[in-house]
Write an enzyme that holds these catalytic residues in place. Structure first.
Site, PDB file in Angstrom:
ATOM      1  N   CYS A  50       0.837  -1.213   0.000  1.00 20.10           N
ATOM      2  CA  CYS A  50       0.000   0.000   0.000  1.00 20.10           C
ATOM      3  C   CYS A  50       0.869   1.259   0.000  1.00 20.10           C
ATOM      4  CB  CYS A  50      -0.922  -0.021   1.211  1.00 20.10           C
ATOM      5  SG  CYS A  50      -1.812   1.512   1.451  1.00 20.10           S
ATOM      6  N   CYS A  55      -1.463   1.793  -3.101  1.00 19.88           N
ATOM      7  CA  CYS A  55      -2.443   2.878  -2.885  1.00 19.88           C
ATOM      8  C   CYS A  55      -1.811   4.274  -2.815  1.00 19.88           C
ATOM      9  CB  CYS A  55      -3.200   2.641  -1.585  1.00 19.88           C
ATOM     10  SG  CYS A  55      -3.600   0.934  -1.236  1.00 19.88           S
ATOM     11  N   LYS A  58       0.046   5.438  -6.043  1.00 22.73           N
ATOM     12  CA  LYS A  58      -0.999   5.490  -7.081  1.00 22.73           C
ATOM     13  C   LYS A  58      -1.834   6.755  -6.954  1.00 22.73           C
ATOM     14  CE  LYS A  58      -4.829   4.410  -6.124  1.00 22.73           C
ATOM     15  NZ  LYS A  58      -5.410   3.086  -6.040  1.00 22.73           N
ATOM     16  N   TYR A 193      -8.706  -3.197 -11.384  1.00 21.81           N
ATOM     17  CA  TYR A 193      -8.375  -1.952 -10.682  1.00 21.81           C
ATOM     18  C   TYR A 193      -7.132  -1.277 -11.285  1.00 21.81           C
ATOM     19  CZ  TYR A 193     -11.294  -3.055  -6.522  1.00 21.81           C
ATOM     20  OH  TYR A 193     -12.311  -3.304  -5.647  1.00 21.81           O
ATOM     21  N   GLU A 197      -6.918   2.181 -13.415  1.00 21.97           N
ATOM     22  CA  GLU A 197      -6.307   3.340 -12.758  1.00 21.97           C
ATOM     23  C   GLU A 197      -5.092   3.846 -13.541  1.00 21.97           C
ATOM     24  OE1 GLU A 197      -7.821   2.714  -8.185  1.00 21.97           O
ATOM     25  OE2 GLU A 197      -5.773   2.130  -8.634  1.00 21.97           O
ATOM     26  N   HIS A 452     -26.551  21.917  -0.535  1.00 19.13           N
ATOM     27  CA  HIS A 452     -26.675  22.523  -1.861  1.00 19.13           C
ATOM     28  C   HIS A 452     -25.615  23.603  -2.067  1.00 19.13           C
ATOM     29  CE1 HIS A 452     -28.831  23.527  -5.486  1.00 19.13           C
ATOM     30  NE2 HIS A 452     -28.764  24.814  -5.152  1.00 19.13           N
ATOM     31  N   GLU A 457     -25.947  15.756  -3.073  1.00 23.11           N
ATOM     32  CA  GLU A 457     -27.334  15.964  -2.637  1.00 23.11           C
ATOM     33  C   GLU A 457     -28.307  15.124  -3.458  1.00 23.11           C
ATOM     34  OE1 GLU A 457     -29.125  19.917  -3.309  1.00 23.11           O
ATOM     35  OE2 GLU A 457     -27.488  20.318  -4.696  1.00 23.11           O
TER      36      GLU A 457
HETATM   37  P1  NDP Z   1      -7.838  -7.326 -10.751  1.00 22.27           P
HETATM   38  O1  NDP Z   1      -8.203  -8.662 -10.253  1.00 22.27           O
HETATM   39  O2  NDP Z   1      -8.608  -6.145 -10.309  1.00 22.27           O
HETATM   40  O3  NDP Z   1      -7.898  -7.331 -12.338  1.00 22.27           O
HETATM   41  C1  NDP Z   1      -7.128  -8.211 -13.083  1.00 22.27           C
HETATM   42  C2  NDP Z   1      -7.496  -8.053 -14.535  1.00 22.27           C
HETATM   43  O4  NDP Z   1      -6.630  -8.871 -15.312  1.00 22.27           O
HETATM   44  C3  NDP Z   1      -8.923  -8.493 -14.834  1.00 22.27           C
HETATM   45  O5  NDP Z   1      -9.419  -7.702 -15.869  1.00 22.27           O
HETATM   46  C4  NDP Z   1      -8.715  -9.933 -15.281  1.00 22.27           C
HETATM   47  O6  NDP Z   1      -9.727 -10.383 -16.113  1.00 22.27           O
HETATM   48  C5  NDP Z   1      -7.413  -9.808 -16.050  1.00 22.27           C
HETATM   49  N1  NDP Z   1      -6.646 -11.029 -16.159  1.00 22.27           N
HETATM   50  C6  NDP Z   1      -6.308 -11.890 -15.179  1.00 22.27           C
HETATM   51  N2  NDP Z   1      -5.533 -12.886 -15.680  1.00 22.27           N
HETATM   52  C7  NDP Z   1      -5.393 -12.630 -16.994  1.00 22.27           C
HETATM   53  C8  NDP Z   1      -4.720 -13.301 -18.051  1.00 22.27           C
HETATM   54  N3  NDP Z   1      -4.046 -14.414 -17.829  1.00 22.27           N
HETATM   55  N4  NDP Z   1      -4.806 -12.773 -19.269  1.00 22.27           N
HETATM   56  C9  NDP Z   1      -5.510 -11.637 -19.492  1.00 22.27           C
HETATM   57  N5  NDP Z   1      -6.152 -10.946 -18.542  1.00 22.27           N
HETATM   58  C10 NDP Z   1      -6.095 -11.447 -17.307  1.00 22.27           C
HETATM   59  O7  NDP Z   1      -6.282  -7.177 -10.445  1.00 22.27           O
HETATM   60  P2  NDP Z   1      -5.313  -5.918 -10.549  1.00 22.27           P
HETATM   61  O8  NDP Z   1      -4.016  -6.483 -10.971  1.00 22.27           O
HETATM   62  O9  NDP Z   1      -5.915  -4.827 -11.331  1.00 22.27           O
HETATM   63  O10 NDP Z   1      -5.231  -5.455  -9.041  1.00 22.27           O
HETATM   64  C11 NDP Z   1      -4.839  -6.400  -8.049  1.00 22.27           C
HETATM   65  C12 NDP Z   1      -5.602  -6.189  -6.782  1.00 22.27           C
HETATM   66  O11 NDP Z   1      -5.072  -5.046  -6.138  1.00 22.27           O
HETATM   67  C13 NDP Z   1      -7.076  -5.900  -6.944  1.00 22.27           C
HETATM   68  O12 NDP Z   1      -7.849  -7.058  -6.994  1.00 22.27           O
HETATM   69  C14 NDP Z   1      -7.391  -5.092  -5.729  1.00 22.27           C
HETATM   70  O13 NDP Z   1      -7.688  -5.992  -4.710  1.00 22.27           O
HETATM   71  C15 NDP Z   1      -6.095  -4.384  -5.430  1.00 22.27           C
HETATM   72  N6  NDP Z   1      -6.135  -2.974  -5.859  1.00 22.27           N
HETATM   73  C16 NDP Z   1      -7.044  -2.143  -5.297  1.00 22.27           C
HETATM   74  C17 NDP Z   1      -7.104  -0.830  -5.677  1.00 22.27           C
HETATM   75  C18 NDP Z   1      -8.123   0.069  -5.069  1.00 22.27           C
HETATM   76  O14 NDP Z   1      -8.676  -0.279  -4.030  1.00 22.27           O
HETATM   77  N7  NDP Z   1      -8.409   1.226  -5.669  1.00 22.27           N
HETATM   78  C19 NDP Z   1      -6.201  -0.279  -6.685  1.00 22.27           C
HETATM   79  C20 NDP Z   1      -5.302  -1.253  -7.241  1.00 22.27           C
HETATM   80  C21 NDP Z   1      -5.277  -2.540  -6.825  1.00 22.27           C
HETATM   81  P3  NDP Z   1     -11.075 -11.026 -15.508  1.00 22.27           P
HETATM   82  O15 NDP Z   1     -11.877  -9.911 -14.944  1.00 22.27           O
HETATM   83  O16 NDP Z   1     -11.698 -11.685 -16.677  1.00 22.27           O
HETATM   84  O17 NDP Z   1     -10.633 -12.012 -14.464  1.00 22.27           O
END
Ligand code: NDP
Length: 480
Positions: A50, A55, A58, A193, A197, A452, A457
Site C-alpha cells: 500500500c 495505494c 498510485k 483496478y 487506474e 446545496h 445531494e
Molecule cells: P484485478 O483482479 O482487479 O484485475 C485483473 C485483470 O486482469 C482483470 O481484468 C482480469 O480479467 C485480467 N486477467 C487476469 N488474468 C489474466 C490473463 N491471464 N490474461 C488476461 N487478462 C487477465 O487485479 P489488478 O491487478 O488490477 O489489481 C490487483 C488487486 O489489487 C485488486 O484485486 C485489488 O484488490 C487491489 N487494488 C485495489 C485498488 C483500489 O482499491 N483502488 C487499486 C489497485 C489494486 P477477468 O476480470 O476476466 O478475471
C-alpha cells in the site's frame, strides 16, 4: 585454527508477525498495546505494498495526472494557463521522498508501541520457530532464530505475470512507479483496478493508451451501469479499448515493442504493462515445515478466526486472497490482535458492506450489491440519475456525466447498494457506506436534507424510481 559456525541468536516472543504491510503493522501495534511481547519482520519495505507500490503512490500519480484537465477547464473560468509542462522525474523524486518519510513513520510507530523490528526474510524452521535471512548475513553475524507462541503471516501479494511469448519484456505495477521516463505509448493488459487506474494516469499525462481486457467491459464485479459509464469516459479520454481480447505475444523492435493480439492486430508501443491480478506471496516462507495448507493460486487457507491449519499460526490480508483491500487487512489484523490478547470482545467490522473505489479520473465507488447481485435475492427498485456537475457548466465539459445509483430492496425498502461515478465519488461514498451498513431505508435517505449545491445531494433527492427489476435468481451481468 578452524572457525566454527556462529551459534544463532535466539529470541522469544508472544507474537511474531511476518510482513510489515497494513495488516501486519496494525496487528503488531494492537497486540503490543495489549501487553504482548511482539516482534515483526519485514524483508523489503516498511509499510508494504500500500505504502510503497500501491495505494499511496498510485493516489499521488492520479492527482498529478488530473492537473491536465484542471488547467484545461480553468480557461472557462477566466484563467489563461498556457505553456503547461510536466516533469516526470520531479514527480518520481517527490513521490519517493514522501514514501521514504512514510517508511520511517511506520518503523517509529512500531518502535513507540514497543514492537521489536527485524529486517530480513523470515522462514519457518518448524511450526513455532523461524529463522531470519541466514543467507544475507555477513560472515561475522550470527543467524537469528525466533520462537513465538503465536505467529501471523501478513506477507501480502505480488503481481501475476501470465505466460506468453515475450512476457518478460513487460512491466507490472512494481516497476511502473519507478519508470525513468514517461512512455509516449503504453499497452496496458487487464481491465481490473490497476489497468483502469493506470489507463487514467497515463492518459492524463498525454501518453497514448491501449487497454486490452478479456471481458466485454472493464471492472468485472462492479455494477453494470458504472462499467458502461466508465468505458464511455475512457473513450472520451482517448483511451483505445480492446475488449474481449487477449495478448498473443510481445516482440522487441529497435525503439520499443510490437504487441500482437489474438485477433491478429499489432500495436507498436514503448511499454507493455501487465495488470493481470496479484497472487499471495508465500515464496520461501518454509510452509512445508508446518501443517499450513494452501489452495488455488497459493492462498493460505484460514478459518473464521484467521487461523491456518497449523494451530497457533494465523494469516491475514492479501495472502489469504479474500477481499484484497488495505482497510480489510487492517481490520483483520486489529480483530486478530484483540482476539488473541484482549480482555474485551474484539472490535466488529461489517465485511459484507466493504466499500470499494477505483481512482480513474473521474473516479468511481461502490458499496453493497450491484443491481444484478440484488436481483438474485428479490425484486429491486433502482433509483438512478446522470447529470453534468455544476462546475462543468463553465468549463464546457459536458461529458462524462456524473452517475448516482441506489439499489433498493423492493419489499423492505432498504438501500442495499450505492454506486457513484464522478468527481469525488470515493469521498462521497464513504458516508453512504455507513448508511448501507446501518441498513437504512430509502425513506431515511429521503428525510435527510441535502447540501446545496453539491453532486452528493442527489443521493437524498432521488424521487422517481427509474425501474423495478424483477427477481432473477440466475442473473448474470449483461453485455452492451
Ligand atoms: P484485478 O483482479 O482487479 O484485475 C485483473 C485483470 O486482469 C482483470 O481484468 C482480469 O480479467 C485480467 N486477467 C487476469 N488474468 C489474466 C490473463 N491471464 N490474461 C488476461 N487478462 C487477465 O487485479 P489488478 O491487478 O488490477 O489489481 C490487483 C488487486 O489489487 C485488486 O484485486 C485489488 O484488490 C487491489 N487494488 C485495489 C485498488 C483500489 O482499491 N483502488 C487499486 C489497485 C489494486 P477477468 O476480470 O476476466 O478475471
Amino acid at each position: 585454527m578452524s572457525l566454527s559456525a556462529p551459534s544463532p541468536q535466539h529470541y522469544d516472543f508472544d507474537l511474531f508477525v511476518i510482513g510489515a504491510g497494513s495488516g501486519g503493522v496494525r496487528c503488531a501495534r494492537i497486540a503490543a498495546s495489549l501487553g504482548a511481547r511482539v516482534a515483526i519482520a519485514e524483508s523489503r519495505h516498511w509499510g508494504g505494498t500500500c505504502v510503497n507500490l500501491g495505494c499511496v503512490p498510485k493516489k499521488l500519480f492520479v492527482r498529478a495526472s488530473a492537473f491536465a484537465e484542471i488547467f484545461e477547464d480553468s480557461h472557462g473560468f477566466g484563467w489563461s494557463a498556457t505553456n503547461i509542462t510536466h516533469d516526470w522525474i520531479s514527480l518520481i523524486a517527490a513521490k519517493n521522498r514522501e514514501i521514504t518519510r512514510l517508511n520511517s513513520v511506520y518503523t517509529s510507530l512500531l518502535e513507540k508501541a514497543g514492537v521489536t523490528l527485524f529486517t530480513g526474510h523470515a522462514r519457518f524452521l518448524n511450526p513455532h520457530t523461524l529463522q531470519i535471512d541466514p543467507s544475507e548475513l555477513a560472515p561475522h553475524e550470527t543467524p537469528r532464530t525466533i520462537t513465538a507462541e503465536r505467529i501471523v503471516i501478513a506477507t501480502g501479494s505480488t503481481p501475476v505475470r501470465p505466460h506468453f511469448v515475450g512476457a518478460e519484456f513487460a512491466i507490472t505495477s512494481d516497476e511502473a512507479f519507478y519508470l525513468p521516463e514517461r512512455p509516449q505509448r503504453v499497452v496496458l493488459v487487464g481491465g481490473g483496478y490497476i489497468g483502469v487506474e493506470f489507463a487514467g494516469i497515463f492518459s492524463g499525462f498525454g501518453t497514448q493508451v491501449d487497454l486490452i481486457y478479456r471481458r466485454d467491459l472493464p471492472l468485472a464485479g462492479f455494477d453494470e451501469d458504472l462499467r458502461h459509464a466508465l468505458t464511455k469516459a475512457m473513450t472520451l479520454r482517448g483511451i483505445i479499448q480492446h475488449p474481449s481480447t487477449h495478448i498473443h505475444q510481445i516482440t522487441r523492435e529497435h525503439s520499443g515493442y510490437i504487441v500482437t493480439l489474438d485477433n491478429g492486430q499489432s500495436l507498436r508501443t514503448d511499454c507493455v504493462f501487465l495488470a493481470t491480478g496479484r497472487r499471495p506471496k508465500i515464496d520461501e516462507l518454509g510452509l512445508e515445515n508446518t501443517a499450513i495448507t494452501t489452495a488455488g493460486n497459493g492462498r493460505i487457507i484460514v478459518d473464521e478466526h484467521n487461523q491456518t491449519a497449523q494451530k497457533g499460526v494465523y494469516a491475514i490480508g492479501d495472502v489469504t486472497d479474500r477481499i484484497n483491500l488495505t482497510p480489510v487487512a487492517i481490520a483483520e489484523g486489529h480483530i486478530l490482535a484483540e482476539t488473541l490478547f484482549g480482555t474485551a470482545p474484539p472490535r466488529q467490522w461489517s465485511f459484507d458492506t466493504t466499500p470499494k473505489a477505483v481512482f480513474f479520473t473521474p473516479p468511481l465507488a461502490s458499496v453493497g450489491l450491484t443491481e444484478t447481485e440484488a436481483t438474485q435475492k428479490g425484486d429491486v427498485d433502482i433509483y438512478m440519475t446522470q447529470f453534468t456537475p455544476l462546475h462543468h457548466t463553465l468549463s464546457g465539459r459536458k461529458e462524462p456525466k456524473t452517475l448516482i445509483k441506489l439499489v433498493v430492496a423492493h419489499d423492505s425498502q432498504k438501500v442495499i447498494g450505492a454506486h457513484i461515478f464522478g468527481d469525488d465519488a470515493p469521498e462521497i461514498l464513504q458516508s453512504v457506506a455507513i448508511a448501507v451498513t446501518a441498513g437504512l431505508t430509502k425513506a431515511d435517505f429521503d428525510r435527510t436534507i441535502g447540501i446545496h449545491p453539491t453532486s452528493a445531494e442527489e443521493l437524498v433527492t432521488l424521487r422517481t424510481c427509474t425501474r423495478t427489476t424483477p427477481y432473477t435468481p440466475n442473473a448474470t451481468p449483461t453485455t452492451p
